[in-house]
Design a protein around this motif. Sequence first.
Motif, mmCIF file in Angstrom:
data_model
loop_
_atom_site.group_PDB
_atom_site.id
_atom_site.type_symbol
_atom_site.label_atom_id
_atom_site.label_comp_id
_atom_site.label_asym_id
_atom_site.label_seq_id
_atom_site.Cartn_x
_atom_site.Cartn_y
_atom_site.Cartn_z
ATOM 1 N N LEU A 215 -19.881 5.496 43.532
ATOM 2 C CA LEU A 215 -19.935 5.243 44.974
ATOM 3 C C LEU A 215 -21.363 4.995 45.434
ATOM 4 O O LEU A 215 -21.617 4.106 46.263
ATOM 5 N N TYR A 216 -22.291 5.778 44.920
ATOM 6 C CA TYR A 216 -23.704 5.585 45.257
ATOM 7 C C TYR A 216 -24.175 4.192 44.841
ATOM 8 O O TYR A 216 -24.795 3.465 45.628
ATOM 9 N N GLU A 217 -23.885 3.812 43.600
ATOM 10 C CA GLU A 217 -24.328 2.512 43.107
ATOM 11 C C GLU A 217 -23.685 1.371 43.884
ATOM 12 O O GLU A 217 -24.324 0.351 44.169
ATOM 13 N N ALA B 266 -15.857 -0.907 52.551
ATOM 14 C CA ALA B 266 -16.401 -1.857 51.590
ATOM 15 C C ALA B 266 -16.958 -1.147 50.366
ATOM 16 O O ALA B 266 -16.798 -1.607 49.229
ATOM 17 N N VAL B 267 -17.616 -0.018 50.599
ATOM 18 C CA VAL B 267 -18.166 0.758 49.479
ATOM 19 C C VAL B 267 -17.039 1.269 48.591
ATOM 20 O O VAL B 267 -17.108 1.190 47.357
ATOM 21 N N VAL C 173 -12.146 2.725 44.540
ATOM 22 C CA VAL C 173 -11.469 3.956 44.949
ATOM 23 C C VAL C 173 -10.980 3.797 46.384
ATOM 24 O O VAL C 173 -11.281 2.811 47.054
ATOM 25 N N SER C 174 -10.243 4.787 46.856
ATOM 26 C CA SER C 174 -9.715 4.740 48.216
ATOM 27 C C SER C 174 -10.740 5.245 49.229
ATOM 28 O O SER C 174 -11.698 5.929 48.868
ATOM 29 N N SER D 118 -14.412 9.859 51.213
ATOM 30 C CA SER D 118 -14.651 10.979 52.128
ATOM 31 C C SER D 118 -14.696 12.321 51.414
ATOM 32 O O SER D 118 -15.250 13.288 51.949
ATOM 33 N N ASN D 119 -14.127 12.384 50.226
ATOM 34 C CA ASN D 119 -14.183 13.623 49.447
ATOM 35 C C ASN D 119 -15.575 13.857 48.864
ATOM 36 O O ASN D 119 -15.900 14.982 48.470
ATOM 37 N N TYR D 120 -16.388 12.800 48.814
ATOM 38 C CA TYR D 120 -17.702 12.900 48.184
ATOM 39 C C TYR D 120 -18.860 12.771 49.169
ATOM 40 O O TYR D 120 -19.890 13.424 49.006
#
Length: 202
Positions: free
Chosen positions: A22-24, A42-43, A49-50, A55-57
């Motif tokens: 997600l960061y990358e 978009a990320v 992923v969803s 939002s979990n991360y």
Amino acid sequence: MTATTAEPGLRERKKAATRQALYEAAVRLAVAHGADNVTVEAVADEAGVSRRTFSNYFANKDEALLHGDRVRMAEMVGMIRERPAAEDAWTALSRTALACYASQGTLDPQWVEQVRLLRQHPALLSQQARVYASAERELAAAVAERLDDPDDRGLRARLMIATFLGAMRVALHVWLENADTTDIQDITADALAEAGRGFGNT
């Protein structure tokens, strides 16, 4: 080791991999389109992923964009604490910094410059300041363990960390200006040697 005892380790590795993806994805999109034009959706799509998983991360895209800074600082704190006990504080900091660059391999100057400019985006500055303030406290605590002289107020340790991070920042900027002819590890070593003259054998 049983499957049951191994499971938490595997779960944590998978979570770390998702967080890194997600960061990358956030950085790629922000560099390509500008931070203002990147959405959480978009990320999530870019990382495969969803939106709910995102939002979990992370609470928002800015938090995702700064995840790399948090990871690097945490790794640096750990590496400093693992340095040989006989090393003075400035030597431990310097060797840790060079080891970090060595582990990253060859850096792409254009990419580094784009990410550096991205971090100057107004929306990120306040969160970035909190990240670095927390990291500075942790780094100062790690350094304080290596000081021979009393530092009850933490003044010397905090001054050392401020000097260290300033030298790292200057070295990065000089390297970006001369990336075709210089190596970032060489410039960083020179910058830290100059900055650390007043901190030798502490």
